[in-house]
Design a protein around this motif. Structure first.
Motif, short mmCIF file in Angstrom:
data_model
loop_
_atom_site.label_atom_id
_atom_site.label_comp_id
_atom_site.label_asym_id
_atom_site.label_seq_id
_atom_site.Cartn_x
_atom_site.Cartn_y
_atom_site.Cartn_z
N TYR A 76 37.71 34.33 33.89
CA TYR A 76 37.61 34.12 35.34
C TYR A 76 38.23 32.83 35.84
N PRO A 77 38.22 31.72 35.08
CA PRO A 77 38.84 30.50 35.63
C PRO A 77 40.33 30.67 35.97
N TYR A 78 40.99 31.61 35.32
CA TYR A 78 42.41 31.82 35.56
C TYR A 78 42.68 32.55 36.88
N VAL A 79 41.68 33.23 37.40
CA VAL A 79 41.86 34.01 38.63
C VAL A 79 40.95 33.53 39.76
N ALA A 80 40.23 32.45 39.55
CA ALA A 80 39.30 31.95 40.56
C ALA A 80 40.05 31.24 41.69
N ALA A 81 39.57 31.46 42.89
CA ALA A 81 40.10 30.79 44.08
C ALA A 81 38.97 30.69 45.11
N ASP A 82 38.81 29.53 45.67
CA ASP A 82 37.80 29.32 46.71
C ASP A 82 36.40 29.74 46.29
N GLY A 83 36.04 29.46 45.05
CA GLY A 83 34.69 29.74 44.58
C GLY A 83 34.40 31.17 44.20
N GLU A 84 35.43 32.02 44.15
CA GLU A 84 35.25 33.42 43.77
C GLU A 84 36.32 33.84 42.78
N ALA A 85 35.98 34.84 41.99
CA ALA A 85 36.93 35.44 41.07
C ALA A 85 36.59 36.92 40.96
N THR A 86 37.61 37.74 40.81
CA THR A 86 37.41 39.17 40.61
C THR A 86 37.98 39.56 39.26
N VAL A 87 37.14 40.20 38.46
CA VAL A 87 37.54 40.62 37.11
C VAL A 87 37.19 42.10 36.98
N ALA A 88 38.09 42.87 36.39
CA ALA A 88 37.84 44.30 36.19
C ALA A 88 37.59 44.58 34.72
N ARG B 145 33.09 38.58 40.67
CA ARG B 145 32.91 39.99 41.04
C ARG B 145 33.44 40.82 39.88
N ILE B 146 32.54 41.51 39.20
CA ILE B 146 32.95 42.36 38.09
C ILE B 146 33.01 43.78 38.60
N GLN B 147 34.22 44.35 38.56
CA GLN B 147 34.46 45.69 39.05
C GLN B 147 34.84 46.62 37.90
#
Length: 87
Positions: A21-33, A83-85
């Protein structure tokens, strides 16, 4: 508690999410599938198996299911909402 195989696999998936998630985090949020199957394993461990929170990685401060049930919202210790999708 000694977690069973299903919970151990969920923890494995969560550790991968926490590493990524740190690689895709922006503005306190990250989305991972996760794959739908892996998402189901994590959802089972979080919400359907009565797994105590202390079994999950220490980097997780809180978790819940989104209001519509489509995402797991995991708050990391650093405050990031992951956010885990199923994807």
């Amino acid at each position: 508690m000694d977690p069973g195989l299903h919970v151990k696999q969920a923890i494995n998936h969560l550790n991968k999410v926490l590493a990524y998630y740190p690689y895709v985090a922006a503005d306190g949020e990250a989305t991972v599938a996760l794959t739908p199957e892996d998402w189901g394993v994590v959802a089972d461990a979080f919400f359907h198996m009565g797994t105590p929170p202390e079994v999950f990685p220490d980097a997780i401060a809180a978790y819940r299911l989104s209001d519509d049930g489509s995402e797991m919202l995991v708050t990391a210790q650093d405050g990031t909402v992951i956010r885990i999708q199923a994807g």
